[in-house]
Scaffold this motif. Structure first.
Motif, mmCIF file in Angstrom:
data_model
loop_
_atom_site.group_PDB
_atom_site.id
_atom_site.type_symbol
_atom_site.label_atom_id
_atom_site.label_comp_id
_atom_site.label_asym_id
_atom_site.label_seq_id
_atom_site.Cartn_x
_atom_site.Cartn_y
_atom_site.Cartn_z
ATOM 1 N N GLN A 175 -7.981 3.997 -2.456
ATOM 2 C CA GLN A 175 -7.345 5.184 -1.884
ATOM 3 C C GLN A 175 -7.595 6.409 -2.759
ATOM 4 O O GLN A 175 -7.839 7.506 -2.264
ATOM 5 C CB GLN A 175 -5.842 4.955 -1.689
ATOM 6 C CG GLN A 175 -5.156 6.076 -0.931
ATOM 7 C CD GLN A 175 -5.703 6.257 0.473
ATOM 8 O OE1 GLN A 175 -5.867 5.301 1.212
ATOM 9 N NE2 GLN A 175 -5.989 7.486 0.849
ATOM 10 N N GLN A 176 -7.561 6.222 -4.078
ATOM 11 C CA GLN A 176 -7.847 7.332 -4.997
ATOM 12 C C GLN A 176 -9.274 7.839 -4.804
ATOM 13 O O GLN A 176 -9.513 9.045 -4.807
ATOM 14 C CB GLN A 176 -7.640 6.880 -6.447
ATOM 15 C CG GLN A 176 -6.194 6.674 -6.831
ATOM 16 C CD GLN A 176 -6.058 6.034 -8.216
ATOM 17 O OE1 GLN A 176 -7.019 5.500 -8.770
ATOM 18 N NE2 GLN A 176 -4.841 6.087 -8.755
ATOM 19 N N GLN A 202 -6.594 -1.676 -3.888
ATOM 20 C CA GLN A 202 -6.273 -0.796 -2.767
ATOM 21 C C GLN A 202 -5.921 0.600 -3.264
ATOM 22 O O GLN A 202 -6.355 1.603 -2.690
ATOM 23 C CB GLN A 202 -5.099 -1.370 -1.960
ATOM 24 C CG GLN A 202 -5.468 -2.567 -1.127
ATOM 25 C CD GLN A 202 -4.262 -3.173 -0.440
ATOM 26 O OE1 GLN A 202 -3.130 -3.002 -0.885
ATOM 27 N NE2 GLN A 202 -4.508 -3.891 0.645
ATOM 28 N N GLN A 203 -5.163 0.655 -4.334
ATOM 29 C CA GLN A 203 -4.777 1.956 -4.893
ATOM 30 C C GLN A 203 -6.020 2.702 -5.394
ATOM 31 O O GLN A 203 -6.180 3.895 -5.147
ATOM 32 C CB GLN A 203 -3.774 1.757 -6.022
ATOM 33 C CG GLN A 203 -3.245 3.065 -6.591
ATOM 34 C CD GLN A 203 -2.215 2.831 -7.693
ATOM 35 O OE1 GLN A 203 -1.986 1.707 -8.123
ATOM 36 N NE2 GLN A 203 -1.600 3.904 -8.145
ATOM 37 N N ARG A 204 -6.908 1.996 -6.059
ATOM 38 C CA ARG A 204 -8.138 2.620 -6.567
ATOM 39 C C ARG A 204 -9.019 3.092 -5.408
ATOM 40 O O ARG A 204 -9.588 4.186 -5.461
ATOM 41 C CB ARG A 204 -8.898 1.616 -7.444
ATOM 42 C CG ARG A 204 -10.173 2.155 -8.024
ATOM 43 C CD ARG A 204 -9.930 3.266 -9.016
ATOM 44 N NE ARG A 204 -11.201 3.723 -9.537
ATOM 45 C CZ ARG A 204 -11.521 4.989 -9.714
ATOM 46 N NH1 ARG A 204 -10.627 5.925 -9.478
ATOM 47 N NH2 ARG A 204 -12.699 5.326 -10.165
ATOM 48 N N GLY A 240 -3.495 -5.080 -4.921
ATOM 49 C CA GLY A 240 -2.791 -3.795 -4.846
ATOM 50 C C GLY A 240 -3.481 -2.735 -5.680
ATOM 51 O O GLY A 240 -3.627 -1.587 -5.266
ATOM 52 N N ARG A 258 -1.181 6.881 2.712
ATOM 53 C CA ARG A 258 -2.619 7.114 2.820
ATOM 54 C C ARG A 258 -2.878 8.532 3.311
ATOM 55 O O ARG A 258 -2.222 9.003 4.223
ATOM 56 C CB ARG A 258 -3.224 6.101 3.784
ATOM 57 C CG ARG A 258 -3.309 4.737 3.162
ATOM 58 C CD ARG A 258 -4.051 3.782 4.081
ATOM 59 N NE ARG A 258 -4.299 2.521 3.452
ATOM 60 C CZ ARG A 258 -3.366 1.693 3.027
ATOM 61 N NH1 ARG A 258 -2.113 2.004 3.148
ATOM 62 N NH2 ARG A 258 -3.693 0.548 2.482
ATOM 63 N N GLY A 277 0.830 -1.202 0.000
ATOM 64 C CA GLY A 277 0.000 0.000 0.000
ATOM 65 C C GLY A 277 0.857 1.240 0.000
ATOM 66 O O GLY A 277 1.921 1.275 0.591
ATOM 67 N N GLY A 278 0.418 2.277 -0.693
ATOM 68 C CA GLY A 278 1.136 3.554 -0.740
ATOM 69 C C GLY A 278 0.779 4.393 0.462
ATOM 70 O O GLY A 278 0.110 3.960 1.388
#
Length: 155
Positions: free
Chosen positions: A64-65, A60-62, A57, A5, A2-3
């Motif tokens: 978070q976006q 999760q990125q989507r 991943g 947050r 995860g990037g």
């Protein structure tokens, strides 16, 4: 993996008038990080798990976006509402000032009318006073004539 947050914004602070702005809808949940390392499985299963990790991943990125987009939208809404509030306050203040000016103008007109009526009333009261004086004089004259008639001897 995860990037970084971005947290959801805190609840709004009280507005100057003492009222609280309406609560925000329930914030979307922050996605939980997936497993950081997948045990190595040999062969096609390894490719499957690698693909699965990439999909998780990406999800999760989507997510978070989307959360970031919701946060940005809320900040923009807050800015728009603050501007709207300021604009509305200025307009209401201007309208109240215009109303007050009109009321003072009407008060001035009414004062002139009242002053005219008071002047007329004073003139009428003065004439009533003169008529009372004349009536008293007539009464005295009649009273004197009656006394003179009563005091004369009969012939």
């Amino acid at each position: 993996g995860g990037g970084a947050r971005v947290p959801l914004p805190p609840a709004p602070t009280p507005v100057p008038s003492g009222r609280r702005s309406p609560p925000h809808p329930t914030p979307p949940p922050t996605p939980r990080p997936g497993p950081t390392a997948t045990p190595r499985v040999p062969g096609p299963a390894s490719r499957y798990f690698a693909s699965l990790d990439a999909s998780v991943g990406a999800l999760q990125q989507r997510a978070q976006q989307l959360i970031d987009k919701v946060n940005d939208s809320r900040k923009e809404d807050h800015t728009v509402m603050s501007g709207f509030r300021e604009s509305l306050l200025l307009k209401v203040s201007g309208l109240a000032e215009q109303l007050e000016e009109r009321l003072f103008h009407l008060y001035g007109l009414h004062n002139e009318l009242i002053q005219e009526r008071l002047q007329e009333l004073a003139e009428v009261m003065e004439r009533v006073g003169q008529a009372e004086d004349e009536l008293r004089q007539v009464c005295r004259t009649v009273e004197a004539a009656y006394r003179d008639l009563c005091l004369q001897p009969e012939t």
